[in-house]
Design an enzyme around this catalytic site. Sequence first.
Site, PDB file in Angstrom:
ATOM      1  N   ASP A  16       0.816  -1.215   0.000  1.00  0.00           N
ATOM      2  CA  ASP A  16       0.000   0.000   0.000  1.00  0.00           C
ATOM      3  C   ASP A  16       0.849   1.265   0.000  1.00  0.00           C
ATOM      4  O   ASP A  16       0.656   2.164  -0.828  1.00  0.00           O
ATOM      5  CB  ASP A  16      -0.933   0.018   1.212  1.00  0.00           C
ATOM      6  CG  ASP A  16      -1.987  -1.072   1.149  1.00  0.00           C
ATOM      7  OD1 ASP A  16      -1.850  -1.982   0.315  1.00  0.00           O
ATOM      8  OD2 ASP A  16      -2.943  -1.012   1.934  1.00  0.00           O
ATOM      9  N   ARG A  96      -0.855   4.819  17.496  1.00  0.00           N
ATOM     10  CA  ARG A  96      -1.113   5.875  16.520  1.00  0.00           C
ATOM     11  C   ARG A  96      -0.700   7.274  16.980  1.00  0.00           C
ATOM     12  O   ARG A  96      -0.197   8.054  16.171  1.00  0.00           O
ATOM     13  CB  ARG A  96      -2.581   5.859  16.082  1.00  0.00           C
ATOM     14  CG  ARG A  96      -3.031   4.566  15.398  1.00  0.00           C
ATOM     15  CD  ARG A  96      -1.938   3.904  14.617  1.00  0.00           C
ATOM     16  NE  ARG A  96      -2.394   2.784  13.804  1.00  0.00           N
ATOM     17  CZ  ARG A  96      -1.589   1.869  13.335  1.00  0.00           C
ATOM     18  NH1 ARG A  96      -0.287   1.894  13.624  1.00  0.00           N
ATOM     19  NH2 ARG A  96      -2.022   0.893  12.569  1.00  0.00           N
ATOM     20  N   ASP A 125      -8.029   4.052  12.097  1.00  0.00           N
ATOM     21  CA  ASP A 125      -6.691   4.633  12.089  1.00  0.00           C
ATOM     22  C   ASP A 125      -6.633   5.982  11.395  1.00  0.00           C
ATOM     23  O   ASP A 125      -5.861   6.857  11.782  1.00  0.00           O
ATOM     24  CB  ASP A 125      -5.693   3.664  11.456  1.00  0.00           C
ATOM     25  CG  ASP A 125      -5.261   2.564  12.408  1.00  0.00           C
ATOM     26  OD1 ASP A 125      -5.472   2.729  13.619  1.00  0.00           O
ATOM     27  OD2 ASP A 125      -4.714   1.550  11.945  1.00  0.00           O
ATOM     28  N   SER A 180      -5.306  -9.036   7.065  1.00  0.00           N
ATOM     29  CA  SER A 180      -4.679  -7.734   7.243  1.00  0.00           C
ATOM     30  C   SER A 180      -4.141  -7.695   8.666  1.00  0.00           C
ATOM     31  O   SER A 180      -4.902  -7.851   9.630  1.00  0.00           O
ATOM     32  CB  SER A 180      -5.707  -6.620   7.026  1.00  0.00           C
ATOM     33  OG  SER A 180      -5.166  -5.362   7.375  1.00  0.00           O
TER      34      SER A 180
END
Length: 407
Positions: A16, A96, A125, A180
């Site tokens: 990605d 994060r 996210d 994922s």
Amino acid sequence: MSDINKVVLAYSGGLDTSVIVKWLQETYNCEVVTFTADIGQGEEVEPARAKAKAMGVKEIYIEDLREEFVRDYVFPMFRANAIYEGEYLLGTSIARPLIAKRLVEIAAETGADAISHGATGKGNDQVRFELGAYALAPGIQVIAPWREWDLNSREKLMQFCEDHEIPVDFTSKKKKSPYSMDANLLHISYEGGNLEDPWWEAEEDMWRWSVSPEAAPDKPTYVTLTYEKGDIVAIDGERLSAADILSKLNKLGGDNGIGRLDIVENRYVGMKSRGCYETPGGTIMLPAHRAIESLTLDRESAHLKDSVMPKYAELLYNGYWWSPERLALQKLIDATQENVNGEVRMKLYKGAATVVGRRSENDSLFDASIATFEDDAGAYDQKDAEGFIKLNALRLRIAAKNGRKLS
């Protein structure tokens, strides 16, 4: 965003974000700065440097943030005993804010106009990255490719790589996980694939960090954790750094089948999502911290902490680490930890992390001479309980005399 000349991208070196590098260069005709954080994901981060260089990136940041991550983010969260919706130990959520902080700091250092990330428009996210960025750098611009492009499948991403000659090694035929995954030193998460059916049981070979409880040793492992001001500072008497403590607990927990979780959670963006998580060290840390608090915290302080914990956990899950309300709650929580000192003994056995002992030489509020079922030599006058009960029953008795019905 036509004025964007330079963008700082949170870059893993995977499919990605490799596509995003080229897409940013073409779409915005801008320079891209890559930032790769080692927060204990268990994979080499240095290969990201070669991949970024191959795509013409001149400014490449690769940083070891493991110690800062555990010391300044994971440990403060565990002081609060934070757990979301009764189960989730917030392993993805807590990573994060640190990444967001470094993104905007690097943007300032390099003179970048914007930051970018690879989070999708369906997940949490994107919210966490961007709320953190705006709180720390209110004028920053954010580019979220998944909300702009039409590359909405792995096949389209792979075709983009082929069309643009992007040098990625995942085009090989080596076996790739169908899920994922996101990992850091606190946990690893699994989503997508067969897990999108909430009735489907995850395959045994999906799990990376732990053995199954059935395959765990038949003999329990005992471990003693030393606490100072609410944080673990030593394991079995050996003082370690914050990151080393979590790493060791992950190993101990994983070896004993501890830390697997399979849940359906409520995402902040509104949908329900099924995910599986491995959090071996955290699954040991939570009951251990509550155990040392049970010995050293005053009752009302403990109950106050418990009352604000769901709000604290929700703030973390939703991305409000850098909000004034989370900071205020943290000050309250940290103030309660001054006397949370001592040791906790844990028994690790076939998927269970059980508290079997706790002690505090100087800060224990447990008084055996009062709590004993034997003769307390007058330390507690049981007759005092009569007045205590009558006073607390007064409003109930008055209501009953007035004929108030309770059902």
